[in-house]
Design a protein around this motif. Structure first.
Motif, mmCIF file in Angstrom:
data_model
loop_
_atom_site.group_PDB
_atom_site.id
_atom_site.type_symbol
_atom_site.label_atom_id
_atom_site.label_comp_id
_atom_site.label_asym_id
_atom_site.label_seq_id
_atom_site.Cartn_x
_atom_site.Cartn_y
_atom_site.Cartn_z
ATOM 1 N N ASN A 47 0.807 -1.211 0.000
ATOM 2 C CA ASN A 47 0.000 0.000 0.000
ATOM 3 C C ASN A 47 0.849 1.273 0.000
ATOM 4 O O ASN A 47 0.314 2.375 0.007
ATOM 5 C CB ASN A 47 -0.958 0.019 1.198
ATOM 6 N N SER A 48 2.160 1.127 -0.009
ATOM 7 C CA SER A 48 3.043 2.299 -0.050
ATOM 8 C C SER A 48 3.066 2.872 -1.461
ATOM 9 O O SER A 48 3.200 2.137 -2.438
ATOM 10 C CB SER A 48 4.466 1.898 0.359
ATOM 11 N N PRO A 49 2.898 4.197 -1.606
ATOM 12 C CA PRO A 49 2.897 4.779 -2.945
ATOM 13 C C PRO A 49 4.294 4.849 -3.541
ATOM 14 O O PRO A 49 5.285 5.019 -2.829
ATOM 15 C CB PRO A 49 2.319 6.184 -2.718
ATOM 16 N N ILE A 50 4.367 4.699 -4.832
ATOM 17 C CA ILE A 50 5.627 4.841 -5.552
ATOM 18 C C ILE A 50 5.340 5.615 -6.833
ATOM 19 O O ILE A 50 4.304 5.410 -7.476
ATOM 20 C CB ILE A 50 6.249 3.456 -5.864
ATOM 21 N N GLU A 51 6.228 6.544 -7.174
ATOM 22 C CA GLU A 51 6.036 7.326 -8.393
ATOM 23 C C GLU A 51 6.907 6.747 -9.493
ATOM 24 O O GLU A 51 8.139 6.842 -9.440
ATOM 25 C CB GLU A 51 6.387 8.795 -8.164
ATOM 26 N N LEU A 52 6.273 6.147 -10.462
ATOM 27 C CA LEU A 52 6.993 5.556 -11.585
ATOM 28 C C LEU A 52 7.312 6.646 -12.615
ATOM 29 O O LEU A 52 6.452 7.437 -12.985
ATOM 30 C CB LEU A 52 6.166 4.458 -12.239
ATOM 31 N N ARG A 53 8.544 6.632 -13.076
ATOM 32 C CA ARG A 53 8.986 7.541 -14.128
ATOM 33 C C ARG A 53 9.193 6.695 -15.378
ATOM 34 O O ARG A 53 10.091 5.845 -15.423
ATOM 35 C CB ARG A 53 10.285 8.240 -13.730
ATOM 36 N N ILE A 54 8.384 6.926 -16.384
ATOM 37 C CA ILE A 54 8.393 6.120 -17.604
ATOM 38 C C ILE A 54 9.037 6.935 -18.719
ATOM 39 O O ILE A 54 8.528 8.009 -19.080
ATOM 40 C CB ILE A 54 6.960 5.710 -17.988
ATOM 41 N N ALA A 55 10.132 6.451 -19.248
ATOM 42 C CA ALA A 55 10.856 7.168 -20.298
ATOM 43 C C ALA A 55 10.466 6.626 -21.660
ATOM 44 O O ALA A 55 10.626 5.439 -21.938
ATOM 45 C CB ALA A 55 12.364 7.025 -20.102
ATOM 46 N N LEU A 56 9.963 7.523 -22.505
ATOM 47 C CA LEU A 56 9.656 7.168 -23.892
ATOM 48 C C LEU A 56 10.859 7.508 -24.759
ATOM 49 O O LEU A 56 11.557 8.500 -24.507
ATOM 50 C CB LEU A 56 8.421 7.921 -24.385
#
Length: 608
Positions: A47-56
């Protein structure tokens, strides 16, 4: 915070359950061996939030790189014709197909435009989800990892994506990035008692390249602003406050730049600057606590010397929040343990960044996944194309750990073989930044901790070919065979004084050293060169390295060549400083007077 996290999980749970179960279509995107020192603990809280950084993928990055080299080559007709922010955005924009396919994939998890942020160039997508959802999206499991130094982070060693997305997503982090950005590691010595005694009546030191041909004898015991101006032939040059020039210093990991200490420093070394200060920009929750007890040695060193050298040039201190460790039982949604990428996001989105920016933070190159290092390096290329000069400290461990004793060396590979190898740092190993090594004493010799060597990620760029090939010819056959990559990007590019710097910290004067002194010093002189160019109605220097190596080959008097000293480490004596470029002091230290004439005259370029 736990209530918020629980709500996030409930919101996403139904969406994940309804997402198509196509595990068989997933294909591994990246797998790593965890770096030395990290131990896997239990599963990360779902339940811990994580911010995904998606590189195009940046569709036209090769073209941007071509532009970068053309506008940075002093012999090219486009020299100095830097790109605008919008021109850079156009070149890095991903193909529409990639944007559409990634959006469609995110949509299967209930994530739509209102749930994520795009970078202005549309090449990054950031989305915050519970870790349990990230695990579903990436067909992986996140664990808490602890380091021997006490840090804790949440990471995975492998992740997958649907096969049809592999050509449309370059990387996703945080996943396999175990790097923990740190200041230079071993040579911060705030020591009031470490001053080298120099007789009060000692005669000046004869240095033919210095202003007036000599440097005050006291500079062999304490480095001040006056010492640097004398040694690097800049006495009498007065910067303008209105030329449009600007200098910046980055700060991380709760390193605070104290304004009261700055005033004490100015009173001691730059009296005309007393009463002036710098602007602080806060990024990602950054702070700049002004309690003397919270003053940071790194931040004070960087700001006092960079801003003291360049006064009255407008100056900015970037305070970026977010730092390891990740504490899994404190679920703070706004926290980030990758502060460096937060700064890079901000500065790339700044329409008017400082023309010169110095950074004294890095980590071992081998702890940074290749895909991430390459993408961050591409960000530096964007800044260079826009006319920004970036300096980085080359490191404080010589060729690795700074230890010449084979019995105690700690330079081992992270590829599972545990072989001995030299350890370069990143970001200094990125070819689009200027890595600054260190010297000591007058006449100058290489300081033993000066970081140098060869990248294992980035190949040697064309601007280094002549100088580095000449150096490699000086090595006896078989020298350090297998310990370094002779085809890699070579480090450092240049050098500057790096020890016995007098700063004020917590209200007291003392001495400090490290290549974290050399980088802001060299940046200070680059900023003065930018001031001279802007006042001559010329563009700023921008990406420095092609110019620096051209000067090193064709106008060597622009640098003070350092030929004495070495940088031990990894159980070896390291490399030797030699005539010309070497992996200890690069092309040497600056001769501002000569460089100023070159960059405003013979190498001014066509763009006036």
């Amino acid at each position: 915070m736990k209530v918020i996290a629980a709500c996030l999980v409930l919101v996403f749970a139904a969406v994940v359950q309804s997402a198509p179960s196509t595990r068989s279509s997933f294909k591994v995107k990246e797998t790593i061996i965890p770096p030395r020192g990290w131990t896997r603990q239990g599963r990360a809280p779902g339940n811990s939030p994580i911010e995904l950084r998606i590189a195009l993928p940046q569709a036209n990055f090769p073209l941007l790189e071509q532009h970068l080299y053309e506008v940075s080559d002093p012999f090219h007709e486009r020299y100095g014709q830097h790109l605008t922010q919008d021109e850079v955005y156009d070149l890095i924009a991903p193909h529409d197909e990639s944007i559409d396919m990634v959006d469609e994939w995110l949509g299967t998890y209930g994530l739509f435009e209102e749930h994520f942020n795009r970078s202005p160039g549309r090449d990054w997508v950031k989305v915050k989800v519970p870790i349990s959802v990230a695990e579903e999206m990436l067909d992986t499991e996140y664990y808490v990892w602890t380091h021997t130094d006490g840090d804790s982070i949440v990471r995975t060693t492998t992740y997958s994506l649907p096969a049809h997305l592999h050509d449309h997503i370059e990387l996703i982090q945080p996943t396999t990035l175990f790097s923990t950005l740190k200041g230079m590691r071993t040579t911060f010595r705030f020591d009031k008692d470490s001053q080298i005694n120099v007789a009060a009546n000692a005669p000046p030191i004869n240095v033919p390249t210095a202003s007036g041909g000599h440097v005050d004898a006291s500079c062999n015991g304490t480095i001040t602003i006056t010492c640097l101006l004398e040694l690097y032939n800049a006495v009498g040059y007065n910067a303008s406050a209105t030329s449009g020039n600007h200098i910046g210093i980055t700060g991380y990991l709760e390193q605070f730049a104290n304004e009261q200490d700055l005033q004490s420093f100015f009173a001691d070394q730059r009296p005309q600057a007393v009463g002036s200060s710098f602007k602080t920009i806060f990024i990602n929750g950054g702070e700049n606590n002004q309690s003397l007890a919270e003053a940071g040695a790194e931040a004070n060193l960087d700001t006092q010397f960079a801003f003291g050298l360049t006064f009255p040039t407008p100056a900015t201190f970037f305070s970026t929040g977010g730092s390891p460790p990740f504490i899994p039982d404190i679920l703070t949604p706004t926290d980030s343990n990758e502060p460096y990428t937060e700064w890079l996001d901000f500065i790339l989105n700044d329409p008017n960044p400082p023309q010169t920016i110095s950074t004294s933070y890095a980590d071992d190159e081998q702890t940074v996944p290749v895909s991430f290092a390459q993408r961050v390096c591409a960000g530096f290329a964007q800044l260079g194309a826009r006319g920004v000069s970036l300096t980085f400290s080359s490191g404080d461990g010589g060729v690795g750990d700074g230890d010449p004793d084979p019995a105690s060396q700690e330079c081992f590979s992270n590829d599972g073989t545990n072989r001995t190898m030299f350890i370069p740092l990143f970001p200094p190993s990125c070819p689009f930044v200027t890595a600054v090594g260190g010297t000591i004493f007058i006449p100058e010799v290489a300081v033993s901790f000066s970081g140098g060597g060869f990248s294992n990620v980035f190949t040697r760029p064309s601007f280094q070919q002549v100088a580095v090939t000449e150096f490699l010819k000086t090595l006896a056959p078989g020298t350090y065979a297998g310990l370094f990559n002779p085809n890699g990007r070579a480090i450092p590019d240049v050098a500057a004084q790096a020890d016995l710097f007098k700063i004020f910290l917590g209200g007291e004067a003392g001495l400090i050293g490290g290549t974290s002194a050399a980088a802001p010093t060299f940046a200070g002189f680059i900023s003065l060169l930018n001031d001279a160019r802007l006042r001559a109605h010329l563009p700023p220097l921008g990406f420095l390295n092609p110019l620096l190596y051209a000067i090193g080959q064709l106008h060597p008097s622009g640098f003070n060549d350092i030929t004495v000293g070495n940088n031990p480490g990894c159980g070896t004596e390291g490399f030797n400083a030699t005539k010309g470029w070497d992996p200890v002091t690069g092309n040497g230290t600056p001769n501002f007077g000569v460089l100023k004439e070159l960059v405003t005259g013979a190498l001014a370029g066509a763009a006036r």
